[in-house]
Design a protein around this motif. Structure first.
Motif: not given
Length: 340
Positions: A136, A151, A195, A197, A304, A330
């Motif tokens: 997140q 992040s 998020g 993710f 990502a 992400d």
């Protein structure tokens, strides 16, 4: 000595060491305990002791009344196990279960990992914690109310601190400030976590983790958490960058691959300089994954990085048989690059 803790209604179990706080043990092993302050003052981790015995080393916290304690009510951030336990707790099972908080934080360290990448360490207030899931992100709240998202690069078990990897965007208001003016001990305002993710716990498939540039940050958090959980699913970490210097924590990735037989690290460079001594993979990182795995149907893939990488990877991996519900991505940080 250790004790076994069983949670209801999930039937999840974990071990807690003698004199170890129950919440600490749960977070260390990736169990989704709800919590807030970690000091016994907010009551977020309130649950019930169905069977077994606990103890409060610092005395009964104010959030638990004596009659509630007698009924089995307990907070687990300041209690230890004195026997095997069965606890009734409402676990955090998705990112939407985690409270979004607006908090002050102090910059305790700034360290350049590359010419254009800064590692920032933030410390939260003593009485506050920011529960989050590995993968997140948080947002910085600027004085003009604008926001910058990055992040979280550390495992949730180390939640007193937040580690971020900030890439310098030329003429970017916030990152210009970070790289040229910000000092240690500066105060900032953050909000999060945001998020969806994060690694899905309902799958035992091998993992392919693909990072582009500072997309390594959330991937790092995921791997750290998986290691803490003693999850031994095969992990194939691909990190794509332009040049060798952009693999700014290659030492850490190499250490994981050396220490853990189930972790493989594959760096990929796309823009080699003439005369380079690079002997590793070259080209685009998603192409390398596609070359290495003719059939991706048995894997979970986490991406990502910049949108162009993620879009290309999704198209390529679909041709390799990867189902749509087994790929997670992400790209938020890069979406707002021009403002960073």
């Amino acid at each position: 000595m250790s004790y076994k803790v069983t949670l209801q209604p999930s039937e999840h179990t974990f071990e807690v060491e003698e004199n170890e706080l129950i919440l600490d043990a749960a977070l260390r092993q990736g169990v989704g305990f709800p919590y807030g302050c970690r000091s016994g003052s907010c009551g977020t981790c309130l649950g019930k002791v169905v069977s077994g015995e606990i103890e409060y080393p610092q005395g009964l916290p104010l959030t638990v009344m004596e009659h509630e304690h007698e009924q089995g009510k307990a907070v687990f951030c300041v209690s230890i196990a004195k026997s095997d336990l069965v606890l009734e707790v409402k676990e955090v099972t998705s990112s939407s279960d985690i409270e979004i908080k607006l908090l002050p934080a102090r910059v305790i360290s700034l360290r350049k990992l590359a010419d254009d990448v800064m590692e920032m360490q933030l410390k939260l207030p003593e009485s506050e914690r920011l529960p989050f899931r590995a993968g997140q992100y948080i947002e910085f709240i600027m004085r003009d109310k604008s926001r910058r998202a990055f992040s979280i690069a550390n495992s949730p078990s180390n939640d007193e601190y937040l580690e971020l990897h900030l890439r310098h965007v030329p003429d970017g208001k916030f990152t210009d400030h970070v790289f040229s003016e910000m000092k240690e001990k500066a105060l900032v305002r953050i909000e999060g976590p945001y998020g969806s993710f994060h690694v899905r716990e309902n799958s035992n498939r091998p993992l392919i983790l693909v990072a582009g540039g500072t997309g390594f940050a959330p991937i790092k958090a995921m791997i750290e958490q998986l290691i803490e959980q003693a999850d031994t699913r095969p992990i194939h970490l691909y990190w794509g960058a332009r040049a060798k210097a952009d693999l700014y924590r290659a030492d850490l990735a190499e250490k994981w691959a050396f220490q853990y037989p189930h972790i493989e690290y594959i760096p990929v460079l796309s823009d080699l300089e003439e005369g380079s001594d690079w002997e590793g993979k070259t080209g685009y990182v998603h192409d390398t994954v596609a070359e290495d795995f003719a059939d991706l149907s048995g894997h979970d893939v986490y991406l990502a990085g910049p949108p162009i990488m993620i879009d290309a990877a999704k198209a390529a991996f679909a041709k390799q048989g990867l189902p749509e519900d087994q790929i997670f991505s992400d790209a938020f940080e890069y979406a707002a690059e021009k403002e960073a």
